[in-house]
Motif scaffolding. Structure first.
Motif, PDB file in Angstrom:
ATOM      1  N   PHE B  13       0.825  -1.203   0.000  1.00 42.52           N
ATOM      2  CA  PHE B  13       0.000   0.000   0.000  1.00 42.52           C
ATOM      3  C   PHE B  13       0.861   1.257   0.000  1.00 42.52           C
ATOM      4  CE2 PHE B  13      -4.193   1.370   0.244  1.00 42.52           C
ATOM      5  CZ  PHE B  13      -4.986   0.254   0.329  1.00 42.52           C
ATOM      6  N   VAL B  25       4.245   9.885 -15.032  1.00 42.70           N
ATOM      7  CA  VAL B  25       2.937   9.237 -15.180  1.00 42.70           C
ATOM      8  C   VAL B  25       3.064   7.715 -15.236  1.00 42.70           C
ATOM      9  CG1 VAL B  25       1.662  11.123 -16.212  1.00 42.70           C
ATOM     10  CG2 VAL B  25       3.044   9.672 -17.663  1.00 42.70           C
ATOM     11  N   ALA B  28       3.192   6.513 -11.810  1.00 44.66           N
ATOM     12  CA  ALA B  28       1.841   6.599 -11.232  1.00 44.66           C
ATOM     13  C   ALA B  28       1.015   5.393 -11.650  1.00 44.66           C
ATOM     14  CB  ALA B  28       1.166   7.894 -11.670  1.00 44.66           C
ATOM     15  N   ALA B  29       1.197   4.957 -12.907  1.00 41.52           N
ATOM     16  CA  ALA B  29       0.446   3.777 -13.357  1.00 41.52           C
ATOM     17  C   ALA B  29       0.894   2.543 -12.589  1.00 41.52           C
ATOM     18  CB  ALA B  29       0.655   3.568 -14.852  1.00 41.52           C
ATOM     19  N   LEU B  32      -0.705   2.542  -9.323  1.00 40.99           N
ATOM     20  CA  LEU B  32      -2.098   2.100  -9.376  1.00 40.99           C
ATOM     21  C   LEU B  32      -2.166   0.577  -9.347  1.00 40.99           C
ATOM     22  CD1 LEU B  32      -4.875   3.435  -9.634  1.00 40.99           C
ATOM     23  CD2 LEU B  32      -4.768   2.953 -12.060  1.00 40.99           C
ATOM     24  N   LEU B  35      -1.389  -0.659  -5.906  1.00 34.98           N
ATOM     25  CA  LEU B  35      -2.510  -0.424  -4.990  1.00 34.98           C
ATOM     26  C   LEU B  35      -3.598  -1.462  -5.199  1.00 34.98           C
ATOM     27  CD1 LEU B  35      -3.343   3.358  -4.671  1.00 34.98           C
ATOM     28  CD2 LEU B  35      -2.616   1.784  -2.930  1.00 34.98           C
ATOM     29  N   ILE B  39      -4.987  -4.157  -2.477  1.00 34.64           N
ATOM     30  CA  ILE B  39      -6.404  -4.330  -2.132  1.00 34.64           C
ATOM     31  C   ILE B  39      -6.800  -5.796  -2.247  1.00 34.64           C
ATOM     32  CG2 ILE B  39      -8.726  -3.822  -2.915  1.00 34.64           C
ATOM     33  CD1 ILE B  39      -7.799  -1.509  -1.631  1.00 34.64           C
ATOM     34  N   TYR B  42      -5.572  -7.600   0.691  1.00 37.98           N
ATOM     35  CA  TYR B  42      -6.358  -7.204   1.862  1.00 37.98           C
ATOM     36  C   TYR B  42      -7.690  -7.946   1.885  1.00 37.98           C
ATOM     37  CZ  TYR B  42      -9.661  -3.998   4.154  1.00 37.98           C
ATOM     38  OH  TYR B  42     -10.652  -3.450   4.894  1.00 37.98           O
ATOM     39  N   LEU B  43      -8.327  -8.047   0.686  1.00 36.90           N
ATOM     40  CA  LEU B  43      -9.594  -8.782   0.635  1.00 36.90           C
ATOM     41  C   LEU B  43      -9.363 -10.261   0.938  1.00 36.90           C
ATOM     42  CD1 LEU B  43     -11.491  -7.327  -2.425  1.00 36.90           C
ATOM     43  CD2 LEU B  43     -12.066  -7.091  -0.038  1.00 36.90           C
ATOM     44  N   ALA B  76     -12.425  -8.418  -8.576  1.00 37.55           N
ATOM     45  CA  ALA B  76     -11.600  -7.214  -8.462  1.00 37.55           C
ATOM     46  C   ALA B  76     -10.380  -7.313  -9.374  1.00 37.55           C
ATOM     47  CB  ALA B  76     -11.168  -7.013  -7.018  1.00 37.55           C
ATOM     48  N   ILE B  79     -11.399  -6.628 -12.974  1.00 41.28           N
ATOM     49  CA  ILE B  79     -11.629  -5.199 -13.192  1.00 41.28           C
ATOM     50  C   ILE B  79     -10.307  -4.452 -13.222  1.00 41.28           C
ATOM     51  CG2 ILE B  79     -12.640  -3.143 -12.175  1.00 41.28           C
ATOM     52  CD1 ILE B  79     -14.961  -4.824 -11.297  1.00 41.28           C
ATOM     53  N   GLY B  82      -8.611  -4.712 -16.525  1.00 44.53           N
ATOM     54  CA  GLY B  82      -9.181  -3.792 -17.504  1.00 44.53           C
ATOM     55  C   GLY B  82      -8.697  -2.370 -17.289  1.00 44.53           C
ATOM     56  N   THR B  83      -8.713  -1.926 -16.025  1.00 45.27           N
ATOM     57  CA  THR B  83      -8.304  -0.540 -15.772  1.00 45.27           C
ATOM     58  C   THR B  83      -6.836  -0.346 -16.108  1.00 45.27           C
ATOM     59  OG1 THR B  83      -7.881  -1.077 -13.484  1.00 45.27           O
ATOM     60  CG2 THR B  83      -9.996  -0.124 -13.984  1.00 45.27           C
ATOM     61  N   VAL B  87      -5.423   2.337 -18.646  1.00 41.72           N
ATOM     62  CA  VAL B  87      -4.560   3.455 -18.236  1.00 41.72           C
ATOM     63  C   VAL B  87      -3.284   3.461 -19.074  1.00 41.72           C
ATOM     64  CG1 VAL B  87      -3.134   2.563 -16.339  1.00 41.72           C
ATOM     65  CG2 VAL B  87      -4.048   4.818 -16.199  1.00 41.72           C
TER      66      VAL B  87
END
Lengths: 498, 111
Positions: B13, B25, B28-29, B32, B35, B39, B42-43, B76, B79, B82-83, B87
């Motif tokens: 995290f 950038v 930054a990707a 992402l 992150l 998650i 964490y799930l 998750a 998804i 895809g994101t 990006v």
């Protein structure tokens, strides 16, 4: 409780017509008509859904695959969800109609209408979703399709706006997933009705405040309220007009819907803290949005800041938390969606008739002198934003102020009363500059531009809801009567398990 | 084991959040992606320490694990795939159009 298939229609029909739109990618006219047909059909279904929920006197539930509530995928249409779906579908249909008459080259791309319909699917599904994880899935669908729609804009800065919007919505999604994890650990369920029961049984579980905070953060980003608004003005200057009209009007209402659900269903014990926070954020948003809107140099930017202020009013209504103020918040949300989408479409129309396609004041000043119909519509929309009769804005603002007087929040009332005078300043300034002032040299009005059908329809609705406000206000009142008694929702979803 | 997982999630995290705040950038990707992986982990931990047998496979001896978090992670992950693809596509256009990877240089909208 029989399984009701009507509930899934407003989600399924746009999805299927979107897929069909991809298949028909070689026939542009047919694709557009298909999109209109799909949206009209799903609007008809939402009307039907709303009135049958109202007739039945209890929420209608769709249990996916026939699995009973806390285990299966549940879609729930109580009056609040049905009303919000109806509002979204109305505005989305207007958006498709505007896109059909638009001169932008991006509406001709094969992916435009399918993505628009997926946006509709995501929004409707997120409103109807009965558990938080499905809410997340639909919100992601909504976020990705609206980002792509922004990135394909004719404006050369569209990708930059899409980049900002995408990171913000990803952040919202991450917060939502964190909330999902925290709620699952502390309660062992993700179904909203089941969560409501479980949280009421054990209100002091350790992770619950954290889960509430994560959910709040996610919905705050979604509703673009005060400290999380900064992506919105940038976004609206670059996005295609039909898309920005959707995002500023109905998509921000998703966050509002989330707040209403949180305070009335899931976190009823912690509601007072959430409401205090919402009131503070709302008042700050009204003041900040009003002042910023006065200082902008672009019509669409001004309308984006105006959204910040108007969402502030809705949040204040939820924050005061009385029955009447919640009613006022719902009426305000409904009315604002219609008028704000109409205003953004009018700004897009003016920009499409100006010499360079831009909504900057330096370019659109005087352009509107040859557009009398757009001028009248813009004037009526401005009246509605500022809250002057005979428009629906007057009804919603009057209800908010009356609820404040009833519940005795006079400091808040004075603040928002002062701040809402800014609305009149910036809308009238925009009207004078676009439709009244002499154009400076080199500025001319193009003979062709986007069609005005959609804003005409929406402004007619604005006037109709201003003159005949009674039915909407009564329906909103009934909605709130259901909301303040969460047992109705829980019983409909979980059956007799209570 | 729980402590180790907790530290791993926290570290992922932290690194992801740090990278997402960088000016580059591409970093930054990457942030992402980190992150979204954090998650997912964490799930996973929300149902990882109750029971140890696979659920719904054969006749389980002992307590089966909770299958729901795994289903959540699966969704998750799809998804986030895809994101991530999206990006990266967006970064390609940005780098072509602006000729830079510095997010502070993307100031077209501020003018």
């Amino acid at each position: 409780m029989p399984n009701c298939h009507l509930v899934i229609c407003p989600v399924l029909i746009p999805l299927l017509s979107g897929v069909a739109g991809f298949i028909l990618c070689r026939f542009p006219r047919l694709r557009a008509w298909l999109a209109i047909a799909g949206m009209s059909m799903s609007l008809a279904c939402s009307f039907l859904l709303f009135f049958s929920v109202h007739q039945a006197g209890q929420p209608m539930v769709f249990q996916g695959g026939g699995w009973a509530a806390p285990f299966g995928i549940t879609l729930v249409a109580d009056l609040l969800a049905a009303l919000f779906v109806l509002m979204s579908q109305l505005v989305l249909l207007a958006g498709v109609i505007y896109a059909m008459g638009s001169k932008d080259s991006c509406v001709g791309y094969p992916c435009f209408y399918p993505l628009f319909l997926f946006l509709a699917t995501g929004l409707t599904g997120a409103i109807l979703a009965g558990d938080i994880f499905n809410l997340f899935v639909f919100v992601e669908l909504l976020a990705i399709s609206s980002t792509v729609l922004t990135a394909i804009s004719d404006d050369r800065y569209g990708v930059e706006a899409a980049y900002k919007y995408f990171y913000m919505s990803q952040l919202a999604a991450i917060f939502l997933l964190l909330a999902v994890g925290a709620l699952y650990v502390s309660c062992g369920s993700l179904n909203m009705a089941h969560l409501s029961v479980l949280i009421a049984q054990a209100p002091s579980t350790m992770l619950l405040p954290l889960a509430a905070a994560f959910l709040m953060a996610s919905f705050m980003i979604k509703s673009a309220c005060f400290p999380f608004h900064f992506w919105q003005p940038d976004f609206h200057t670059a996005a295609p007009t039909p898309v920005s009209a959707m995002l500023s009007s109905v998509v921000v209402k998703l966050g509002v819907y989330g707040f209403i659900r949180m305070t009335t269903l899931i976190f009823t014990d912690q509601a007072s803290q959430i409401q205090t926070l919402l009131t503070i954020l709302g008042v700050a948003g009204i003041a900040y949005g009003g002042i910023s809107a006065v200082g902008t140099h672009n019509v669409k930017r001004m309308l984006a800041y105006s959204t910040l202020a108007q969402v502030g009013f809705v949040l204040v209504g939820i924050g005061w938390g009385t029955v009447f103020s919640l009613t006022a918040a719902i009426v305000f949300a409904f009315n604002h969606s219609i008028v704000k989408s109409a205003m953004l479409m009018l700004a897009g129309h003016v920009a499409s008739r100006s010499s360079i396609k831009s909504a900057s004041f330096s370019i659109v000043t005087g352009v509107g002198r040859k557009l009398p119909l757009a001028g009248v519509l813009f004037f009526l929309g401005s009246l509605s934003l500022a809250g002057i009769p005979p428009t629906n804005g007057f009804i919603s603002k009057m209800m908010i102020f009356k609820s404040g007087i009833q519940s005795g929040h006079f400091y808040g009332l004075i603040l928002i009363g002062l701040a809402s005078t800014f609305t009149l300043v910036y809308t009238m300034r925009a009207f004078m500059r676009i439709f009244w002032q002499e154009p400076s040299k080199g500025i001319y009005t193009k003979p062709q531009g986007d069609r005005l059908v959609a804003p005409v329809l929406l402004i007619c609705l604005v006037l109709a809801l201003g003159v005949f406000a009674e039915p909407l206000v009564e329906l909103a009142g009934e909605t709130v009567n259901w909301l303040v008694n969460p047992k109705i929702y829980i019983q409909a979803v979980l059956g007799e398990v209570l | 084991m729980e402590i180790l997982t907790a530290f791993a999630i926290g570290l992922t995290f932290a690194v992801g959040l740090f990278q997402i705040l960088r000016r580059n950038v591409i970093r930054a990707a990457i942030g992402l992606m980190l992150l979204s992986n954090a998650i997912s982990l964490y799930l996973l931990t929300t149902g990882a320490y109750i029971g140890e047998k696979a659920a719904y496979v054969g006749i389980a001896v002992g307590e089966p694990v909770d299958p729901l978090p795994q289903a959540l992670i699966l969704t998750a992950i799809v998804i986030s795939l895809g994101t991530t693809a999206f990006v990266l596509a967006m970064l390609y256009i940005i780098s072509k159009r602006y000729k830079t990877c510095d997010s502070d240089a993307l100031t077209g909208l501020a003018k």
